[in-house]
Design an enzyme around this catalytic site. Structure first.
Site, mmCIF file in Angstrom:
data_model
loop_
_atom_site.group_PDB
_atom_site.id
_atom_site.type_symbol
_atom_site.label_atom_id
_atom_site.label_comp_id
_atom_site.label_asym_id
_atom_site.label_seq_id
_atom_site.Cartn_x
_atom_site.Cartn_y
_atom_site.Cartn_z
ATOM 1 N N TYR A 1 1.303 -1.321 0.100
ATOM 2 C CA TYR A 1 0.279 0.370 -0.049
ATOM 3 C C TYR A 1 1.015 1.378 0.177
ATOM 4 O O TYR A 1 0.260 2.167 -0.880
ATOM 5 C CB TYR A 1 -1.053 0.032 1.192
ATOM 6 C CG TYR A 1 -2.742 -0.986 0.869
ATOM 7 C CD1 TYR A 1 -2.395 -1.873 0.532
ATOM 8 C CD2 TYR A 1 -3.555 0.328 0.754
ATOM 9 C CE1 TYR A 1 -3.582 -2.315 -0.225
ATOM 10 C CE2 TYR A 1 -5.070 -0.333 0.923
ATOM 11 C CZ TYR A 1 -5.054 -1.793 0.356
ATOM 12 O OH TYR A 1 -5.972 -2.022 -0.140
ATOM 13 N N GLU B 1 1.328 6.425 -7.415
ATOM 14 C CA GLU B 1 0.254 7.175 -7.153
ATOM 15 C C GLU B 1 0.112 8.871 -7.365
ATOM 16 O O GLU B 1 0.064 9.064 -7.904
ATOM 17 C CB GLU B 1 -1.412 6.647 -7.211
ATOM 18 C CG GLU B 1 -1.604 4.997 -6.999
ATOM 19 C CD GLU B 1 -2.771 4.801 -6.457
ATOM 20 O OE1 GLU B 1 -3.337 5.426 -6.149
ATOM 21 O OE2 GLU B 1 -2.896 3.650 -5.683
#
Length: 281
Positions: free
Chosen positions: A249, A256
């Site tokens: 994550y 991102e």
């Protein structure tokens, strides 16, 4: 018994670096083609003007050539390519001034010197352009072609991911609603808005890592949900479901946020506010 050896019809043409010989023999068998002391020796059995016989000839070239001819046979003819040792234009093929009777120009490939120079120039330009294009193409295509290779599948999967929100709303899974909304809409924003609309982002290697981090996480999450719906718990899968996300994550968020969102938002800022003006001293 085969008849006496005969000379086949041979047609020739040239370029600055090559000589082309076309031997009019069909169904060629046992060809023996060598170059020694700048003389081409040819001997083969085939079907020519005098029927099925052994045909042979010799050609002493006007200037030095490479000793390794390249041959290509078809059902109707035999083609021989000979490399010149120096790139120049010959006034004739043979050392002897009088042309042998079996030898004739190959008008299908014949070019004047000026036309041959133009052809050579075009080939050089084509080679240079090809090298320029290849120099721009990254060596590792897997990183740079990721979006164009699997974008349709990612669009489909991320559209289906909207069902995660519905599953949380109706209580089919125990995932909290807000994190599901943030994750699904965050990924869809990156995929549909940023990567889908900005072509310059689609060939970036970071796309590979984004898709990789997204996919490897779901390999354990969705099987866990599927088994949970039917009341089955498999401890190794449970451990992976609640452990793999710990390194993935943050890495996915880094890819991102830093490499995609930051780049996109900074570009939008420059478009609306313009470049920073320097102070005049």
């Amino acid at each position: 018994m085969a008849g006496p050896s005969l000379r086949p019809h041979v047609h020739w043409a040239q370029r600055h670096r090559e000589l082309f010989l076309r031997v009019d023999l069909s169904d060629v068998r046992n060809p023996d083609i060598t170059i020694t002391d700048n003389v081409l020796h040819f001997r083969a059995q085939g079907h020519g003007a005098k029927g099925d016989n052994i045909y042979e000839f010799e050609i002493e070239f006007l200037e030095p050539v490479e000793p390794k001819p390249v041959c290509r046979m078809t059902q109707r003819q035999l083609n021989i390519t000979v490399q010149k040792k120096e790139s120049n234009w010959w006034e004739r093929l043979t050392k002897q001034e009088k042309r042998p009777l079996f030898l004739a120009p190959d008008f299908d490939r014949w070019l004047d010197e000026s036309d041959a120079e133009m052809e050579l120039k075009e080939k050089e330009e084509e080679k240079i352009n090809k090298m320029k294009i290849e120099s721009r193409v990254p060596k590792d295509h897997s990183f740079y072609d990721t979006f164009h290779t699997i974008s349709d599948m990612m669009y489909f999967c991320q559209t289906l991911a909207l069902m995660e929100i519905m599953n949380s709303l109706i209580g089919l899974v125990r995932s909290p609603l807000i994190p599901s909304v943030v994750q699904v809409f965050g990924r869809n924003f990156v995929l549909f808005v940023i990567l889908g609309t900005l072509e310059e982002m689609q060939s970036k290697p970071v796309v590979f890592f984004i898709f990789y981090f997204w996919s490897i996480t779901e390999l354990f999450r969705y099987p866990y949900y599927m088994l949970s719906c039917i009341g089955i718990e498999w401890k190794p899968l449970t451990w992976l479901r609640y452990t793999v996300w710990i390194p993935l994550y943050p890495l996915g968020a880094l890819a991102e946020g830093v490499f995609v969102n930051f780049r996109h938002l900074y570009k939008q800022r420059k478009q609306h506010l313009g470049p920073k003006k320097r102070k005049m001293k």
